[in-house]
Write a protein that holds these residues in place. Structure first.
Motif, short mmCIF file in Angstrom:
data_model
loop_
_atom_site.label_atom_id
_atom_site.label_comp_id
_atom_site.label_asym_id
_atom_site.label_seq_id
_atom_site.Cartn_x
_atom_site.Cartn_y
_atom_site.Cartn_z
N THR A 1 0.83 -1.21 0.00
CA THR A 1 0.00 0.00 0.00
C THR A 1 0.86 1.25 0.00
O THR A 1 2.01 1.24 0.46
CB THR A 1 -0.94 0.02 1.22
OG1 THR A 1 -1.88 1.09 1.08
CG2 THR A 1 -0.17 0.18 2.52
N ASN B 1 -0.31 5.28 0.65
CA ASN B 1 -1.13 6.48 0.83
C ASN B 1 -2.55 6.34 0.29
O ASN B 1 -3.09 7.25 -0.34
CB ASN B 1 -0.44 7.69 0.16
CG ASN B 1 0.88 8.04 0.83
OD1 ASN B 1 1.03 7.89 2.03
ND2 ASN B 1 1.84 8.50 0.03
N ARG B 2 -3.18 5.19 0.53
CA ARG B 2 -4.59 5.01 0.15
C ARG B 2 -5.34 4.37 1.31
O ARG B 2 -5.84 3.25 1.20
CB ARG B 2 -4.70 4.18 -1.13
CG ARG B 2 -4.02 4.84 -2.31
CD ARG B 2 -4.48 4.31 -3.63
NE ARG B 2 -3.84 3.07 -4.01
CZ ARG B 2 -3.87 2.55 -5.24
NH1 ARG B 2 -4.51 3.17 -6.20
NH2 ARG B 2 -3.26 1.41 -5.51
N LEU C 1 -9.19 3.05 0.84
CA LEU C 1 -9.28 1.86 0.00
C LEU C 1 -8.65 0.66 0.72
O LEU C 1 -9.15 -0.46 0.62
CB LEU C 1 -8.57 2.11 -1.33
CG LEU C 1 -9.25 3.09 -2.29
CD1 LEU C 1 -8.34 3.41 -3.46
CD2 LEU C 1 -10.57 2.51 -2.80
N ASP D 1 -6.48 -1.53 -3.55
CA ASP D 1 -7.72 -0.95 -4.07
C ASP D 1 -8.66 -2.02 -4.63
O ASP D 1 -9.60 -1.71 -5.37
CB ASP D 1 -7.43 0.10 -5.15
CG ASP D 1 -6.59 -0.44 -6.30
OD1 ASP D 1 -6.07 -1.56 -6.17
OD2 ASP D 1 -6.44 0.26 -7.32
N GLN E 1 -7.41 5.85 -9.79
CA GLN E 1 -6.56 5.42 -8.70
C GLN E 1 -5.28 4.75 -9.17
O GLN E 1 -4.33 4.62 -8.43
CB GLN E 1 -7.32 4.43 -7.79
CG GLN E 1 -8.47 5.06 -7.02
CD GLN E 1 -9.73 5.13 -7.85
OE1 GLN E 1 -9.76 4.76 -9.02
NE2 GLN E 1 -10.80 5.62 -7.26
N TYR F 1 -1.74 4.13 -10.45
CA TYR F 1 -0.53 4.93 -10.53
C TYR F 1 0.09 4.90 -11.93
O TYR F 1 0.99 5.67 -12.23
CB TYR F 1 0.50 4.46 -9.51
CG TYR F 1 0.18 4.84 -8.11
CD1 TYR F 1 -0.15 3.89 -7.17
CD2 TYR F 1 0.18 6.19 -7.72
CE1 TYR F 1 -0.46 4.24 -5.86
CE2 TYR F 1 -0.13 6.54 -6.42
CZ TYR F 1 -0.45 5.57 -5.49
OH TYR F 1 -0.76 5.93 -4.21
#
Length: 499
Positions: free
Chosen positions: A207, A209-210, A213, A287, A404, A406
């Protein structure tokens, strides 16, 4: 300037056997005996032993990421390794004459004799110092004690061109071996996974910074109807650790850790893999969401296929207000299937692996892929080389597509990663449809990045491989500004497809 060990003023001997799941105890023991008899106090010896037995006297390292390996090669007075084309090429590029002991199928160190064939070809050209016996290896290493510069190449004798030539020779031999049509016997599976108590599962969730989610993903994992223990490892990559997601309940646990390897998705997953304690290891993106019966269905198919190392399931793609189910109507996926098509249905959030197969045979997620893009495809290819992938032909994971991601606008990274994959997997050249597909994706990405000349060059390469490949013509249209790349991608995503 003579190379010195980073921890002493003694010459560094670097030994590396790569990540092959076959043990190479013979080389490790030869080097370790030499070090104990003649090297201690005179050289510093680091041995990357992988699945092999660790040395008793030299400094042991199980795995080295690519960055660390190259750093140690630069500091080494000599590099001792097996007959792997990539390692040999890198050693020569960094100005070292590598000392080579080939893996031998007679000792169960490899499945065939391609390393011996490869070594004969490059030894004839004077590109390596080959050793077939322990005495020959000791003689080479004794040279180093007397002359620390013995294995430094003369200026102009190394460089990218020769390294590339070594790599191409190795790839050619690997490819010729692979098209013989021989299928290696599947190794036996873990006894715990074949019956009795349900095997424990470690789920690696990388993960960055989400947080919102991530919590949805974790809830879906903890809600599995699976009867065995589930341990979630949340690996924070380039972000602050959030210990508020930790859970400790009977049979269900969530713990947090930092990515301790190369920054990025591959390094984060590998950090979790190496910390995993479950008999089975699963991935889930932060996510995505698992449906309740996922693990139960996958463990059932793994039990029915004792030699399989990896099980996948179908997915449901969520994009804007649309839902598209993607499933495969087959129970197994072979290496040749994946050369022809990426098979998007085999999403990393569906991966469930036997940990012993992952560590000992398939190997970690590659940290060499540019930008960690497409590392899941390269991993799938390696897994399918080991044994056919087993598949549950039903939807068990919901995959979120959209802003979402990247990788949505990282076209240059995508092009570089796909070009790397074509070089890394030479078998693509034997499958025109697969080769054309990858080349077409590179052409599309280059066009989307605004690199018109490169896009047209890759489009021509695509057509030469497979003139029916539509990505070539889409790339030309984008390069000529007849249509926008984003518009095409949105159109495909709404139909559960990618470029």
């Amino acid at each position: 300037m003579r190379p010195r060990s980073p921890v002493s003023d003694r010459p560094l001997v670097l030994v590396t056997v790569g990540t092959d799941h076959h043990r190479f105890d013979r080389l490790i023991e030869w080097v370790d005996r030499w070090f104990a008899d003649a090297g201690q106090g005179r050289v510093h010896c680091v041995v990357q032993h992988g699945a092999s037995r660790a040395p008793e006297h030299a400094e042991p390292r199980d795995f080295l990421d690519h960055v660390e390996l190259l750093k140690l090669m630069e500091q080494a007075a000599v590099v001792v390794t097996h007959a792997g084309a990539s390692t040999i090429g890198e050693a020569r590029r960094l100005g070292r004459l590598p000392v080579i002991v080939p893996r031998d199928p007679a000792h169960d160190e490899i499945v065939d004799g391609h390393q011996i064939d490869f070594l004969k070809r490059i030894e004839e050209k004077g590109l390596v110092a080959a050793c077939g016996t322990e005495a020959e290896l000791r003689a080479q290493l004794d040279r180093l004690v007397d002359d620390p510069d013995a294995f430094l190449l003369a200026e102009g004798d190394s460089g990218a061109a020769q390294a590339a030539a070594v790599r191409r020779t190795g790839q050619l031999i690997d490819t010729l071996m692979s098209v013989r049509g021989e299928t290696p016997a599947r190794p036996a599976g873990s006894p715990a996974a074949e019956g009795g108590e349900p095997p424990s599962v470690t789920v690696v969730v990388a993960t960055r910074n989400r947080p919102e989610l991530l919590r949805v993903a974790l809830d879906s994992i903890l809600a599995q109807d699976y009867a065995g223990d589930i341990d979630c490892l949340v690996v924070h990559d380039q972000s602050e650790i959030d210990d508020t997601v930790a859970v400790d309940k009977p049979g269900r646990r969530v713990s947090v850790m930092a990515n301790t390897r190369v920054p990025g998705l591959a390094g984060a997953r590998n950090s979790g893999i190496l910390a995993a304690t479950g008999e089975l290891v699963a991935f889930c993106d932060d996510d995505d969401r698992w449906l309740p019966g996922k693990l139960t269905a996958q463990v059932d198919v793994l039990r029915s296929a004792p030699g399989a190392g990896l099980a996948c399931t179908g997915i449901r793609i969520l994009y804007d207000d649309r839902k598209v189910d993607r499933t495969l109507d087959r129970g197994e996926v072979a290496f040749a299937d994946l050369l022809r098509s990426r098979l998007t249905e085999l999403h990393p959030s569906t991966f469930l692996l036997r940990r012993d197969a992952l560590i000992e045979r398939i190997g970690l997620v590659s940290e060499e892929v540019p930008g960690s893009h497409g590392e899941d495809y390269e991993f799938l290819l390696r897994a399918a080389r080991d044994a056919a992938i087993v598949n549950v032909p039903d939807v068990h994971v919901e995959v979120l597509w959209g802003k979402q991601s990247y990788f949505a606008q990282r076209w240059r990274v995508i092009a570089d990663a796909l070009a790397w994959l074509l070089e890394e997997v030479p078998e693509f050249r034997l499958v025109p449809a697969g080769h054309g597909r990858i080349a077409g994706q590179i052409a599309f990405a280059e066009a989307a990045a605004g690199r018109r000349r490169s896009a047209l060059r890759w489009a021509r390469r695509t057509v030469r491989a497979n003139w029916r490949e539509p990505r070539a013509y889409l790339a030309v249209a984008i390069a000529c500004r007849l249509v926008g790349a984003d518009r095409i991608v949105r159109f495909l995503h709404r139909r559960g497809r990618g470029i």
